[in-house]
Design an enzyme around this catalytic site. Structure first.
Site, PDB file in Angstrom:
ATOM      1  N   ARG A 114     -48.159  18.285   1.234  1.00 31.24           N
ATOM      2  CA  ARG A 114     -48.187  17.517  -0.024  1.00 31.24           C
ATOM      3  C   ARG A 114     -46.936  16.653  -0.028  1.00 31.24           C
ATOM      4  NH1 ARG A 114     -49.277  19.334  -6.179  1.00 31.24           N
ATOM      5  NH2 ARG A 114     -51.363  19.146  -5.305  1.00 31.24           N
ATOM      6  N   HIS A 141     -56.287  12.817  -2.941  1.00 30.54           N
ATOM      7  CA  HIS A 141     -56.219  14.262  -3.185  1.00 30.54           C
ATOM      8  C   HIS A 141     -57.580  14.864  -2.792  1.00 30.54           C
ATOM      9  CE1 HIS A 141     -54.811  17.980  -4.535  1.00 30.54           C
ATOM     10  NE2 HIS A 141     -54.706  17.793  -5.831  1.00 30.54           N
ATOM     11  N   GLN A 144     -58.858  18.534  -3.914  1.00 33.57           N
ATOM     12  CA  GLN A 144     -59.273  18.624  -5.316  1.00 33.57           C
ATOM     13  C   GLN A 144     -60.686  18.062  -5.481  1.00 33.57           C
ATOM     14  OE1 GLN A 144     -57.437  19.914  -8.158  1.00 33.57           O
ATOM     15  NE2 GLN A 144     -59.518  19.819  -8.939  1.00 33.57           N
ATOM     16  N   ARG A 304     -60.783  25.556  -6.265  1.00 31.43           N
ATOM     17  CA  ARG A 304     -59.865  25.118  -5.202  1.00 31.43           C
ATOM     18  C   ARG A 304     -59.838  26.182  -4.104  1.00 31.43           C
ATOM     19  NH1 ARG A 304     -55.856  21.365  -6.219  1.00 31.43           N
ATOM     20  NH2 ARG A 304     -55.453  21.600  -3.991  1.00 31.43           N
TER      21      ARG A 304
HETATM   22  N1  NVA Z   1     -52.368  12.323 -10.093  1.00 27.35           N
HETATM   23  C1  NVA Z   1     -51.623  13.566 -10.184  1.00 27.35           C
HETATM   24  C2  NVA Z   1     -52.449  14.687  -9.656  1.00 27.35           C
HETATM   25  C3  NVA Z   1     -51.777  16.039  -9.732  1.00 27.35           C
HETATM   26  C4  NVA Z   1     -52.616  17.146  -9.171  1.00 27.35           C
HETATM   27  C5  NVA Z   1     -50.316  13.435  -9.418  1.00 27.35           C
HETATM   28  O1  NVA Z   1     -50.322  12.883  -8.317  1.00 27.35           O
HETATM   29  O2  NVA Z   1     -49.285  13.864  -9.947  1.00 27.35           O
HETATM   30  N1   CP Z   2     -54.626  19.990  -9.182  1.00 18.84           N
HETATM   31  C1   CP Z   2     -53.563  20.272  -8.411  1.00 18.84           C
HETATM   32  O1   CP Z   2     -53.443  19.821  -7.254  1.00 18.84           O
HETATM   33  O2   CP Z   2     -52.667  21.103  -8.975  1.00 18.84           O
HETATM   34  P1   CP Z   2     -51.201  21.459  -8.446  1.00 18.84           P
HETATM   35  O3   CP Z   2     -50.373  20.211  -8.562  1.00 18.84           O
HETATM   36  O4   CP Z   2     -50.741  22.556  -9.325  1.00 18.84           O
HETATM   37  O5   CP Z   2     -51.300  21.888  -6.995  1.00 18.84           O
END
Ligand code: NVA
Ligand code: CP
Length: 318
Positions: A114, A141, A144, A304
């Site tokens: 990430r 993502h 997700q 997930r």
């Molecule tokens: N768009 C958000 C998704 C978090 C799971 C971010 O990138 O912070």
């Molecule tokens: N939705 C999601 O990716 O959550 P986190 O940021 O908690 O991993």
């Protein structure tokens, strides 16, 4: 309830950087596998197909769901996972991505990362001898979106022919949903202020996927147009990780894009409300909606685990 037909998936040794790289049959195959693994998980039946395998998880951004679901998934599959904070690695002091990829390939069976820039993940994958999974970048993502398709399939009994309306920022989540939906034949409408429309290169790619699957893709600045007759209403935060300095400006820009009861009057009566979480009640969604009877946000979070277990089994299998 329509069932997904049995499909062969062979993703052994492959990366998952974006769902755009998967054939629609492979996406459906992963969902089918996730349904099967979920049934077993709920009965506490664990087969340990990944016995002895180790997943390294590099985090340059915060996480609750991604971190815990990947780690629990690896344990349930008989393997294990290592949490690696990007700043604690030599990567954080300037060691190159290429060298890091080659070193980690000596110890691990797979890497989940990430981070901010999507090109860093592409570079990591290019130099790693082991599969790389994108656990969120500024652009995508995919894990997700995979879990979200599983959730829709469980709740609606089908995917193709449904309409998903995404209201809010044209961000990583919007991009991955556009790809997921157009790949599997779901109509998708994105409503965002013009200056926050999805990336035009991603949109162009999705237009091609939509042509193949027969899905309809609409990008508009009108939430009411997007929500009309939608089966699924989706939103995400207005300020993503890394954009905190723009928070005030974004609160103003998205003021008219809140998902609330008034807007939802236009959706189908049996709509699902979805959000990848974390959420900001009173900003992108009202508390009544996210905590209301149509909301499936905790099913999404739970899925997930199951969707990623399917992915891990397929990618890391012998
Ligand atoms: N768009 C958000 C998704 C978090 C799971 C971010 O990138 O912070
Ligand atoms: N939705 C999601 O990716 O959550 P986190 O940021 O908690 O991993």
């Amino acid at each position: 309830m329509t069932t997904i037909q049995q499909l062969d998936v062979d993703l052994k040794g492959k990366d998952l950087l974006t769902l755009a790289d998967l054939a629609s049959e492979e996406i459906i195959g992963l969902i089918e596998k996730a349904v099967e693994l979920k049934e077993k998980t709920l009965k506490k039946q664990f087969d340990h197909p990944l016995k002895g395998k180790i997943l390294g998880m590099i985090f340059d951004k915060s996480s609750t769901r991604t971190r815990v679901s990947f780690e629990v998934g690896m344990i349930q599959l008989g393997g294990s996972a290592l949490y690696l904070n990007g700043n604690d690695l030599q990567l954080g002091r300037g060691e190159t991505i290429a060298d890091t990829a080659q070193v980690l390939s000596q110890y691990l069976d797979g890497i989940m990362i990430r981070t901010f820039s999507h090109s860093s993940v592409e570079e990591l994958a290019e130099h790693a001898a082991i599969p790389v999974i994108n656990g969120l970048t500024d652009l995508y993502h995919p894990c997700q979106a995979l879990a979200d398709l599983l959730t829709v399939y469980e709740k609606k009994g089908k995917l193709a022919g449904l309409k998903l309306a995404y209201i809010g920022d044209g961000n990583n989540m919007a991009h991955s949903l556009m790809i997921a939906c157009t790949k599997v034949g779901m109509d998708v409408s994105i409503a965002a202020p013009k200056e926050y429309f999805p990336d035009s290169a991603v949109t162009a790619k999705c237009e091609k996927f939509a042509e193949i699957s027969g899905a309809k893709l609409v990008i508009t600045d009108s939430p009411t147009e997007a929500v009309k007759d939608a089966d699924i209403i989706y939103t995400d935060v207005w300020t993503s990780m890394g954009q905190e300095a723009e928070n005030e400006q974004r609160l103003k820009a998205f003021h008219d894009y809140q998902v609330n009861e008034d807007l939802l009057d236009l959706a189908k009566k049996d709509y699902l409300f979805m959000h990848c979480l974390p959420a900001h009640r009173g900003e992108e969604v009202s508390a009544e909606v996210i905590d209301g009877p149509h909301s499936v946000v905790f099913d999404q979070a739970g899925n997930r685990l199951h969707a990623q277990k399917a992915l891990l089994v397929e990618i890391l299998k012998d």
